[in-house]
Design a protein around this motif. Structure first.
Motif, PDB file in Angstrom:
ATOM      1  N   GLY B  24       0.823  -1.206   0.000  1.00  0.00           N
ATOM      2  CA  GLY B  24       0.000   0.000   0.000  1.00  0.00           C
ATOM      3  C   GLY B  24       0.854   1.252   0.000  1.00  0.00           C
ATOM      4  O   GLY B  24       0.598   2.207  -0.740  1.00  0.00           O
ATOM      5  N   ILE B  25       1.908   1.242   0.814  1.00  0.00           N
ATOM      6  CA  ILE B  25       2.781   2.410   0.886  1.00  0.00           C
ATOM      7  C   ILE B  25       3.420   2.682  -0.477  1.00  0.00           C
ATOM      8  O   ILE B  25       3.484   3.819  -0.940  1.00  0.00           O
ATOM      9  N   TRP B  26       3.867   1.607  -1.111  1.00  0.00           N
ATOM     10  CA  TRP B  26       4.497   1.759  -2.426  1.00  0.00           C
ATOM     11  C   TRP B  26       3.524   2.397  -3.414  1.00  0.00           C
ATOM     12  O   TRP B  26       3.872   3.293  -4.184  1.00  0.00           O
ATOM     13  N   LEU B  27       2.268   1.989  -3.359  1.00  0.00           N
ATOM     14  CA  LEU B  27       1.284   2.564  -4.262  1.00  0.00           C
ATOM     15  C   LEU B  27       1.023   4.036  -3.945  1.00  0.00           C
ATOM     16  O   LEU B  27       0.901   4.862  -4.845  1.00  0.00           O
ATOM     17  N   THR B  28       0.947   4.338  -2.656  1.00  0.00           N
ATOM     18  CA  THR B  28       0.736   5.739  -2.280  1.00  0.00           C
ATOM     19  C   THR B  28       1.842   6.613  -2.855  1.00  0.00           C
ATOM     20  O   THR B  28       1.590   7.683  -3.404  1.00  0.00           O
ATOM     21  N   ILE B  29       3.085   6.131  -2.725  1.00  0.00           N
ATOM     22  CA  ILE B  29       4.212   6.912  -3.234  1.00  0.00           C
ATOM     23  C   ILE B  29       4.119   7.078  -4.749  1.00  0.00           C
ATOM     24  O   ILE B  29       4.299   8.180  -5.275  1.00  0.00           O
ATOM     25  N   GLN B  30       3.785   5.987  -5.442  1.00  0.00           N
ATOM     26  CA  GLN B  30       3.640   6.086  -6.893  1.00  0.00           C
ATOM     27  C   GLN B  30       2.569   7.103  -7.278  1.00  0.00           C
ATOM     28  O   GLN B  30       2.785   7.981  -8.114  1.00  0.00           O
ATOM     29  N   LEU B  31       1.401   6.939  -6.660  1.00  0.00           N
ATOM     30  CA  LEU B  31       0.295   7.844  -6.971  1.00  0.00           C
ATOM     31  C   LEU B  31       0.734   9.293  -6.793  1.00  0.00           C
ATOM     32  O   LEU B  31       0.556  10.139  -7.657  1.00  0.00           O
ATOM     33  N   GLY B  32       1.327   9.555  -5.624  1.00  0.00           N
ATOM     34  CA  GLY B  32       1.714  10.927  -5.309  1.00  0.00           C
ATOM     35  C   GLY B  32       2.727  11.489  -6.284  1.00  0.00           C
ATOM     36  O   GLY B  32       2.553  12.583  -6.825  1.00  0.00           O
ATOM     37  N   LEU B  33       3.798  10.745  -6.516  1.00  0.00           N
ATOM     38  CA  LEU B  33       4.880  11.274  -7.347  1.00  0.00           C
ATOM     39  C   LEU B  33       4.455  11.500  -8.791  1.00  0.00           C
ATOM     40  O   LEU B  33       4.695  12.561  -9.361  1.00  0.00           O
ATOM     41  N   ILE B  34       3.805  10.474  -9.387  1.00  0.00           N
ATOM     42  CA  ILE B  34       3.441  10.617 -10.799  1.00  0.00           C
ATOM     43  C   ILE B  34       2.392  11.720 -10.983  1.00  0.00           C
ATOM     44  O   ILE B  34       2.504  12.571 -11.877  1.00  0.00           O
ATOM     45  N   ALA B  35       1.389  11.715 -10.104  1.00  0.00           N
ATOM     46  CA  ALA B  35       0.361  12.748 -10.221  1.00  0.00           C
ATOM     47  C   ALA B  35       0.967  14.133 -10.016  1.00  0.00           C
ATOM     48  O   ALA B  35       0.541  15.106 -10.633  1.00  0.00           O
ATOM     49  N   TRP B  36       1.998  14.224  -9.155  1.00  0.00           N
ATOM     50  CA  TRP B  36       2.629  15.510  -8.885  1.00  0.00           C
ATOM     51  C   TRP B  36       3.302  16.056 -10.139  1.00  0.00           C
ATOM     52  O   TRP B  36       3.244  17.251 -10.431  1.00  0.00           O
ATOM     53  N   ILE B  37       3.938  15.162 -10.892  1.00  0.00           N
ATOM     54  CA  ILE B  37       4.575  15.613 -12.119  1.00  0.00           C
ATOM     55  C   ILE B  37       3.529  16.154 -13.084  1.00  0.00           C
ATOM     56  O   ILE B  37       3.687  17.241 -13.668  1.00  0.00           O
ATOM     57  N   ILE B  38       2.439  15.401 -13.242  1.00  0.00           N
ATOM     58  CA  ILE B  38       1.348  15.880 -14.100  1.00  0.00           C
ATOM     59  C   ILE B  38       0.860  17.235 -13.604  1.00  0.00           C
ATOM     60  O   ILE B  38       0.685  18.186 -14.376  1.00  0.00           O
ATOM     61  N   ALA B  39       0.655  17.326 -12.277  1.00  0.00           N
ATOM     62  CA  ALA B  39       0.101  18.547 -11.700  1.00  0.00           C
ATOM     63  C   ALA B  39       1.023  19.740 -11.933  1.00  0.00           C
ATOM     64  O   ALA B  39       0.560  20.839 -12.228  1.00  0.00           O
ATOM     65  N   LEU B  40       2.330  19.530 -11.798  1.00  0.00           N
ATOM     66  CA  LEU B  40       3.271  20.632 -11.981  1.00  0.00           C
ATOM     67  C   LEU B  40       3.244  21.143 -13.415  1.00  0.00           C
ATOM     68  O   LEU B  40       3.090  22.337 -13.659  1.00  0.00           O
ATOM     69  N   VAL B  41       3.388  20.198 -14.353  1.00  0.00           N
ATOM     70  CA  VAL B  41       3.426  20.605 -15.753  1.00  0.00           C
ATOM     71  C   VAL B  41       2.140  21.310 -16.148  1.00  0.00           C
ATOM     72  O   VAL B  41       2.135  22.432 -16.667  1.00  0.00           O
ATOM     73  N   LEU B  42       1.016  20.646 -15.859  1.00  0.00           N
ATOM     74  CA  LEU B  42      -0.275  21.216 -16.233  1.00  0.00           C
ATOM     75  C   LEU B  42      -0.553  22.503 -15.455  1.00  0.00           C
ATOM     76  O   LEU B  42      -1.027  23.505 -16.001  1.00  0.00           O
ATOM     77  N   GLY B  43      -0.232  22.475 -14.165  1.00  0.00           N
ATOM     78  CA  GLY B  43      -0.537  23.612 -13.306  1.00  0.00           C
ATOM     79  C   GLY B  43       0.231  24.866 -13.700  1.00  0.00           C
ATOM     80  O   GLY B  43      -0.321  25.969 -13.733  1.00  0.00           O
ATOM     81  N   VAL B  44       1.517  24.715 -14.001  1.00  0.00           N
ATOM     82  CA  VAL B  44       2.297  25.881 -14.408  1.00  0.00           C
ATOM     83  C   VAL B  44       1.745  26.451 -15.714  1.00  0.00           C
ATOM     84  O   VAL B  44       1.621  27.663 -15.891  1.00  0.00           O
ATOM     85  N   THR B  45       1.376  25.531 -16.624  1.00  0.00           N
ATOM     86  CA  THR B  45       0.803  25.986 -17.891  1.00  0.00           C
ATOM     87  C   THR B  45      -0.457  26.806 -17.655  1.00  0.00           C
ATOM     88  O   THR B  45      -0.603  27.917 -18.164  1.00  0.00           O
ATOM     89  N   ILE B  46      -1.365  26.253 -16.873  1.00  0.00           N
ATOM     90  CA  ILE B  46      -2.642  26.942 -16.664  1.00  0.00           C
ATOM     91  C   ILE B  46      -2.445  28.223 -15.859  1.00  0.00           C
ATOM     92  O   ILE B  46      -3.084  29.240 -16.113  1.00  0.00           O
ATOM     93  N   GLY B  47      -1.546  28.180 -14.904  1.00  0.00           N
ATOM     94  CA  GLY B  47      -1.279  29.380 -14.124  1.00  0.00           C
ATOM     95  C   GLY B  47      -0.750  30.497 -15.009  1.00  0.00           C
ATOM     96  O   GLY B  47      -1.145  31.657 -14.874  1.00  0.00           O
ATOM     97  N   THR B  48       0.112  30.141 -15.931  1.00  0.00           N
ATOM     98  CA  THR B  48       0.631  31.136 -16.852  1.00  0.00           C
ATOM     99  C   THR B  48      -0.455  31.630 -17.782  1.00  0.00           C
ATOM    100  O   THR B  48      -0.525  32.811 -18.124  1.00  0.00           O
TER     101      THR B  48
END
Lengths: 241, 239, 216
Positions: B24-48
């Motif tokens: 479960g912990i391994w999955l939590t880490i995966q979910l968090g990290l991968i989604a974070w990358i998506i969020a950063l890329v998309l978020g910076v774009t939309i923020g700009t």
């Protein structure tokens, strides 16, 4: 009335007040002046227990301020204080500002407190502003409400911490007039201020402070014409035009 | 007070429960990290996009943020997972639903889309808080627009944004727990599963709490390192 | 078009009523406890400050779902019998949201000038009197936009009580979807309901932000 004996105060390693000795009798008006950082405001706050001090004694009407058994809340009812930035409660009207303490501390009825408040507002000259909020009052009006608020508890001493320093010049007079009126009416007053005109007119004693010490004391014209210490001379030459 | 309950902290590390928790912990880490990358890329774009000079670009950015911000994340996840495949029509829907681990992918994408809206807001606020002050000061000393952005605006903006982004990074791990509702076997799901087998849910959930605390500490440490390293190489000297 | 929704509307609205009830209790309790938490966080007394800070930092690092589960498992042990999801959810939310409201109010408390409180003390008011009549009302008014935003977050968070079976809106929608499988309509409906209510809420919050600009 107020006796200060050998009082000293430190903030950590920094000494703010140094062996202060002073006696203020009933009915006297004492003006305290000096450069900023000299400890004047702190001195006032030590008298009514808002700030603690490490050495010495302060007696108000015989009651020791630093004694742990002293009820500071009761003591503060005897001492009224007016602040440089007025510090009116922004969410209450002028009337509510004045009546809060009488209602909650002295347990007066709404009528009693309201009646007294209106009298005080009339005395400071703005009875029509009873239902106004501080945001809608000028600085001079706010300060006068603050004075009325302090008077509402029927104090025996009134302390003023640079009451006109935050005011625009044209409003200083209206506040000083109220203060002069109070002094002439026999109120015991301790006023931290640079308004030398006020000091000349009603001060029984003027104290000059610097770096936490009382440098010089004088009365009336003597003080202004013949200051004894160099530092006093220097300070006076800067503030008197 | 006598509690009619025997504590059994062994459920946290005895097999198979301990293994479940680790998975479960391994999955939590995966979910968090991968989604974070998506969020950063998309978020910076939309923020700009939200501070762009073109009104329509701004509006799209604003619409995105408002939509993803005003709907609870759980509802978003359910929508994408249950309703999402249907959008593509009957035929595609069956194909999509047949993908194994669909819930895993939906969770990551959903988490990324949701968090992107929050990152976008921080980016926008970061730019907005500097544009007025530094912009003119920099130009008045003779810098060109590009120099101003490169040496003044962007380093400053990044430094401002790091603290709120740290909070978002922490939040993404917390929000990953919502994925349990569509069956993703991450930490919280596992603690619930351990309870359903052993009836020692108290120990299991307490253990899960410790896991999230540890992740939280890790994130704060990591971002702290990034922040200080950035400061040393920083081009704008500020406390 | 939204026929699945219309057909089940009473059932779904019943769920929405539970959502509203949970939000209501969570806010009342969360804000009340939040005031105490905020005061605790600015306390100079170490025996108050450290426990409260520990509590706040603990809760803010863990997911709400976990807090909901934890109380759902803990309460029966303390009370001695299995517990209804609604009270368990209410307690979880109060404990959780109090930390967030507490931090907001702490910022509000810290924005009130020390001199203002001293002005209150100088008229003879006690600590509780200055806190109750001056510190708290002023902090509330100043932080009202943030409080509204956090209330909207709480309202959205109620959907997570799903996991302990609370029959609020999202759970009931999922149940209906299990029968009707009209997912787009149903979940779209829930999404729209939340969107409209939250969006309106954010407009209200912005109005207060503007009002606040004038002299507070």
């Amino acid at each position: 009335m107020i006796e200060i004996r050998d009082m000293s105060k430190w903030y950590g390693d920094f000494q703010v007040l140094s062996r202060i000795n002073e006696v203020i009798h009933r009915g006297q008006t004492v003006v305290v002046c000096g450069p900023s950082g000299s400890g004047k405001s702190t001195l006032l706050r030590c008298i009514n227990g808002l700030e603690p001090f490490q050495e010495g004694e302060v007696l108000v009407d015989g009651v020791s301020v630093s004694d742990p058994s002293t009820n500071l809340y009761k003591l503060r009812q005897k001492i009224g204080m007016v602040f440089q930035r007025f510090e009116l409660y922004p969410h209450m009207t002028a009337l509510q500002n004045i009546t809060l303490a009488p209602l909650k501390v002295k347990k007066k009825t709404r009528e009693e407190a309201g009646k007294k408040a209106m009298e005080l507002l009339a005395r400071v000259g703005i009875p029509d502003k009873a239902d106004s909020f501080p945001a809608n009052l000028s600085g001079g009006q706010q300060q006068r409400v603050a004075i009325a608020r302090a008077l509402a508890m029927e104090p025996e001493v009134m302390m003023f911490d640079e009451p006109t320093s935050a005011l625009d010049p044209e409003m200083i007079k209206e506040v000083l007039d109220v203060m002069i009126d109070l002094a002439k009416g026999g109120m015991t007053m301790v006023v931290v201020s640079h308004e030398m005109g006020f000091a000349r007119e009603v001060a029984d004693e003027i104290i000059f402070m610097d770096e936490g010490k009382i440098i010089e004391r004088g009365t009336g014209e003597e003080f202004f014409k013949n200051p004894k210490s160099e530092r006093t001379k220097d300070f006076l030459s800067k503030i008197l035009i | 007070m006598r509690l009619a309950y025997n504590f059994d902290w062994g459920v946290l590390w005895r097999a198979p429960y301990g293994v479940w928790l680790l998975q479960g912990i391994w999955l939590t880490i995966q979910l968090g990290l991968i989604a974070w990358i998506i969020a950063l890329v998309l978020g910076v774009t939309i923020g700009t996009m939200r501070i762009s000079p073109w009104p329509w670009v701004r509006r799209i950015g604003t619409a995105y943020v408002e939509v993803f911000r005003n709907i609870p994340f759980l509802v978003q996840l359910f929508f994408w997972y249950f309703a999402g495949p249907m959008i593509f029509g009957q035929a595609m829907m069956f194909k999509i639903n047949a993908i194994s681990g669909l819930n895993y992918y939906v969770a990551i994408i959903g988490l990324g889309l949701y968090t992107a809206s929050r990152v976008a807001e921080h980016v926008r606020a970061g730019f907005a808080s500097i544009a007025r002050d530094q912009f003119q000061a920099a130009l008045s000393t003779g810098l060109t627009e590009i120099q101003m952005y490169r040496f003044v605006i962007i380093p400053y903006a990044l430094r401002i944004i790091i603290p709120p982004l740290t909070t978002e990074f922490l939040t993404i791990f917390k929000n990953s727990s919502v994925a349990m509702t569509i069956g993703v076997a991450e930490t919280t799901f596992m603690s619930y599963k351990i309870d359903s087998e052993t009836f020692h849910g108290l120990e299991a959930t307490t253990g899960a709490m410790a896991v999230y605390l540890a992740i939280g500490l890790g994130v704060v440490k990591l971002m702290g390192m990034i922040e200080s390293r950035f400061r040393i190489a920083g081009l704008v000297g500020r406390k | 078009m939204f026929d699945a929704v219309w057909r089940n509307l009473p059932y779904l609205l019943g769920g929405y009523w539970v959502t509203v009830k949970l939000t209501f209790f969570a806010l009342i309790g969360g804000i009340a406890l939040g005031v105490l938490v905020g005061l605790g966080r600015i306390s100079k007394k170490k025996w108050i400050y450290y426990p409260v800070t520990f509590y706040v930092n603990l809760i803010r690092n863990i997911p709400l779902i976990l807090v909901i589960f934890w109380f759902y498992f803990v309460m029966p042990i303390i009370v001695g019998r299995p517990m209804d999801p609604f009270p368990s959810a209410v307690i979880s939310f109060i404990v959780f949201e109090a930390t967030y409201f507490g931090e907001i109010l702490r910022a509000g408390f810290q924005s009130v000038s020390r001199d203002l409180i001293q002005a209150g003390y100088s008229t003879g008011l006690t600590y509780w009197q200055t806190t109750r009549y001056l510190l708290v009302p002023i902090a509330f008014r100043r932080m009202l936009p943030s409080m509204i935003t956090q209330s909207i977050v709480t309202y959205q968070d109620t959907s997570l009580a799903f996991v302990i079976g609370l029959p609020e809106l999202v759970r009931r929608t999922a149940i209906v979807d299990g029968l009707e499988v009209r997912s787009i309509q149903l979940f779209g409906f829930v999404a729209v309901v939340f969107f409209i209510t939250c969006y309106l809420g954010s407009i209200v919050s912005r109005r207060f932000e503007v009002q606040r600009e004038r002299g507070f």
